[in-house]
Design an enzyme around this catalytic site. Structure first.
Site, mmCIF file in Angstrom:
data_model
loop_
_atom_site.group_PDB
_atom_site.id
_atom_site.type_symbol
_atom_site.label_atom_id
_atom_site.label_comp_id
_atom_site.label_asym_id
_atom_site.label_seq_id
_atom_site.Cartn_x
_atom_site.Cartn_y
_atom_site.Cartn_z
ATOM 1 N N GLU A 103 0.820 -1.207 0.000
ATOM 2 C CA GLU A 103 0.000 0.000 0.000
ATOM 3 C C GLU A 103 0.855 1.259 0.000
ATOM 4 O OE1 GLU A 103 -3.932 1.861 2.225
ATOM 5 O OE2 GLU A 103 -2.756 0.305 3.247
ATOM 6 N N GLU B 269 -12.628 1.851 2.750
ATOM 7 C CA GLU B 269 -11.988 1.830 4.063
ATOM 8 C C GLU B 269 -12.308 3.130 4.807
ATOM 9 O OE1 GLU B 269 -7.585 0.622 5.754
ATOM 10 O OE2 GLU B 269 -7.735 2.215 4.281
#
Length: 299
Positions: A150, A244
């Site tokens: 990420e 998220e």
């Protein structure tokens, strides 16, 4: 594309019981529930089996995310920490294989959140992390798991802050299972242009997180979702889209994510559920292509 949500939208602790959200996300219109590897550290085989069965019974795909602590840092200059990290990931990846989870994403090349009171040695940590991610990436490949790195903003990480950096890192690792993971929240801080970053990632994009500039669900902020969807379609992305959002303060989740005020505006669980339901419908509509009506789903 398949659409999902991270369990922590509803929770304040990373190691909470996440199995309870499988049926919920199915009812809200999602394909995926993303869980945290924190819950897998000391899980029993009975609990693993129960988690797997619940996902299979509900027809829900599971993905996994993780922010490793300082003792799980693959870029550390301490050989003992690196050995511990490799052992940790080996255990987790075998559990993911058992669960049928094929995607692991997060800052899984360093540690999170970074302690900036300590000296930063990016170049040296980069080289160590590349070598150790290569080792863990091969284990992930054997377990059938995409190991997705990420890209984090500068306030949460220092090693990989842009898609260009992540692409260079992934190319150095040179293991097919090691891929790029982008997150719109972080991209908004670091990228000159979010759509260009998606195009740069191209076929190496393995996982995609979505959330607004204010950390609320997509549709409750200011991001250009139609353009983001166009970029994903342009690279032929058929992977997971996992939202998220973080809107609740308190607990270790609120502390780590730095949610210092109630972003839900006092919403009860029923309203959080409805916001999630509306948001995934919104994304499906906006990301579906040029025939979609951008305004047809109102949040």
């Amino acid at each position: 594309m398949k659409y999902g949500i991270y369990f922590a939208y509803w929770e304040k602790e990373w190691n909470a019981d996440q199995k309870q959200y499988i049926a919920k996300v199915k009812e809200l219109g999602f394909d995926i529930l993303e869980i945290s590897c924190a819950m897998l550290k000391n899980i029993s085989m009975q609990e693993l089996t129960s988690l797997k069965k619940e996902a299979e019974d509900q027809g829900i795909i599971l993905t996994a995310g993780y922010g490793p602590n300082a003792q799980e840092n693959l870029g550390s200059d301490n050989p003992e920490i690196v050995r511990n990290a490799i052992s940790f990931y080996t255990d987790i990846l075998k559990k993911l294989e058992f669960l049928g989870i094929h995607t692991l994403g997060g800052g899984i090349y360093s540690y999170w959140p970074v302690d900036y009171s300590k000296p930063i040695h990016k170049a040296e940590d980069w080289e160590r992390s590349v070598a150790n991610v290569r080792t863990v990436g091969r284990i992930a490949q054997d377990c059938g798991v995409d190991y997705c790195l990420e890209v984090l903003n500068r306030f949460e990480g220092y090693l990989i802050n842009t898609c260009a950096e992540c692409k260079a890192f992934v190319e150095q690792v040179d293991v097919p299972s090691v891929k790029i993971m982008l997150d719109t929240f972080h991209m908004n801080i670091e990228e000159d242009n979010m759509t260009e970053a998606i195009l740069l990632a191209g076929s190496r994009l393995g996982h995609f997180h979505v959330g607004e500039n204010n950390r609320r669900v997509p549709g409750k902020g200011g991001f250009p979702w139609y353009e983001i969807g166009m970029a994903l379609r342009a690279i032929g992305y058929q992977g997971n889209i996992v939202m998220e959002p973080f809107v609740r303060s308190g607990g270790t989740v609120g502390s780590d994510i730095k949610i210092w005020r109630d972003l839900s505006c006092g919403a009860a669980m029923e309203q959080l559920d409805q916001d999630a339901r509306n948001s995934v419908a919104f994304l499906r509509n906006v990301f579906s292509g040029p025939n979609s009506d951008y305004n047809s789903v109102l949040l």
